[in-house]
Design an enzyme around this catalytic site. Structure first.
Site: not given
Length: 454
Positions: A330, A373
């Protein structure tokens, strides 16, 4: 139990028949009585062990066990231990059916074997109570062990076969096996086939049979036998193409041996070339729709391929006793980048991370864009220590890098990651959940760190 010297050379089916035939009828009868009287207790031991296992708890519920599964397992036990047995093929078919069910439910052979241990323990307890002499007890315990072991052998064979079938039937895996742009491959193979056909027709016109090359020896033939096999496997046109190529190559081999070109062969080959060109075009057209499997922004694989790849790696690992690992990544504070610099700069950031990931891993690993993301990496044949080291390299590289955006801004990034390693769990969601939990721990611990699932 005494085994004849020829036992080891028997097929598995014949070995099972031998075990049953060599077991005294009194032992078989006694086991049957035990199963009839105490089968429910053995089944309860099985599911009590399974439901406590954290991986099994994801797909087994108490209500399902009581209403559906317990009766099926008890029936299986009664079928496995009849008083007399003369239909081993039917018994084998039953085990294969059970293995296929396990594959569809993604219940690993390791979990089943773990729970079967408790059935053996229960049966052995009742065996010592049922049989009076030590000799009979030993014979019964061995018979019980052998019967369950042979059943597990066939279950595992069916499990691996069915699991593999699920992968091969998924056409999206064909695109992965190609590993390159489909349009590029299509044009390349059209060119290589044209080169072969032109050379072959020139040899025929110039009466040079010794210089004829088979299709299998050509670049086109080699591609079709390897990458093409993975891309087109199971398609009717591919089977037809293989058959045509084989017939043509047999004739070319014969011509080279005899050093003589039969009358009319040039016209026959010309027509065959036309047919093969049509078949090749149809094969590529059949898979062109799959090219959308890459994320258009980052060029990483989309989640569409994730289950297929994980199924493939699980099957390979079970078959070859290998590990593999997942890294779920992430980008830290990505929302802040979008808010402060805009979504276009956010997109540039995602492309930068994706390119860096794909340049960091090996060619046999996989990078997926898992979420907005988030990226997920599958490291093939890599254990926990190697996966953590890889994740740490990525974290360090990102931290030390400076992203120069199209607006001239320079951004510094960090990432958080969760790592998990395959240990026999065949539920795909289990692996992803483990990586996700580790990633969550990394974020709540302050981000810019790697956490391994425990």
């Amino acid at each position: 139990m005494f085994f004849d010297s020829h036992f080891n050379v028997l097929s598995v089916e014949k070995q099972w028949e031998y075990i049953i035939a060599q077991t005294p009828a009194s032992i078989r009868s006694g086991l049957r009585d035990i199963v009839n009287e105490h089968g429910r207790s053995c089944v309860q031991s099985f599911y009590a062990a399974l439901i406590e296992h954290p991986n099994a708890a994801l797909f087994l519920e108490k209500d399902m066990i009581e209403k559906r599964l317990s009766g099926s397992l008890q029936a299986w036990l009664e079928r496995l231990f009849p008083a007399q047995e003369n239909d081993v093929p039917e018994l084998i078919a039953l085990q294969k059916h059970v293995g296929e069910i396990h594959a569809r439910l993604e219940i690993s052979p390791g979990l089943v074997s773990y729970a079967f241990f408790f059935i053996k323990v229960s049966l052995n307890t009742f065996i010592t109570q049922k049989f009076e002499t030590e000799k009979s007890q030993i014979e019964a315990i061995l018979y019980c062990q052998y019967m369950i072991d042979f059943a597990m052998k066939y279950m595992n064979m069916a499990y691996n076969s069915d699991f593999r079938k699920k992968i091969e039937q998924d056409q999206s895996f064909r695109m992965l096996s190609l590993g390159q742009d489909l349009n590029f491959e299509k044009e390349t193979q059209k060119t290589t086939f044209f080169d072969w056909s032109t050379q072959a027709l020139f040899c025929l016109c110039e009466q040079r049979p010794e210089n004829l090359q088979t299709i299998g020896e050509s670049q086109f033939g080699l591609w079709m036998s390897h990458k093409g096999h993975g891309l087109f496997k199971g398609m009717e046109d591919y089977t037809l193409l293989q058959s045509m190529v084989e017939k043509i190559d047999l004739r070319i081999d014969d011509i080279r041996k005899k050093q003589e070109i039969p009358p009319g062969f040039a016209l026959v080959l010309k027509n065959n070339i036309y047919d093969l060109t049509l078949l090749t075009n149809r094969l590529f057209q059949g898979v062109e729709a799959l090219q959308s499997g890459l994320d258009p922004l980052t060029k990483a694989l989309t989640r569409r391929f994730l289950d297929v790849v994980l199924q493939n790696e699980i099957t390979f690992s079970l078959t070859n006793d290998k590990e593999f690992s997942l890294i779920l990544i992430d980008i830290d504070h990505f929302k802040q980048i979008n808010d402060e610099h805009g979504h276009l700069i956010g997109d540039e950031t995602l492309r930068f991370i994706a390119e860096m990931l794909m340049n960091t891993i090996r060619s046999n690993d996989f990078v997926f864009r898992y979420g907005g993301e988030e990226f997920l990496i599958i490291l093939t044949e890599r254990g926990q220590d190697e996966a953590v080291a890889c994740a740490e390299r990525i974290r360090t590289t990102v931290k030390q890098s400076v992203v120069t955006t199209s607006t001239g801004n320079k951004l510094r990034l960090t990432i958080s990651a969760g790592v998990t390693t395959f240990k026999g769990e065949t539920k795909i969601n289990t692996l992803i959940t483990q990586a996700d939990r580790a990633l969550y721990e990394a974020k709540i611990a302050g981000r810019n760190r790697i956490v391994t699932f425990q």
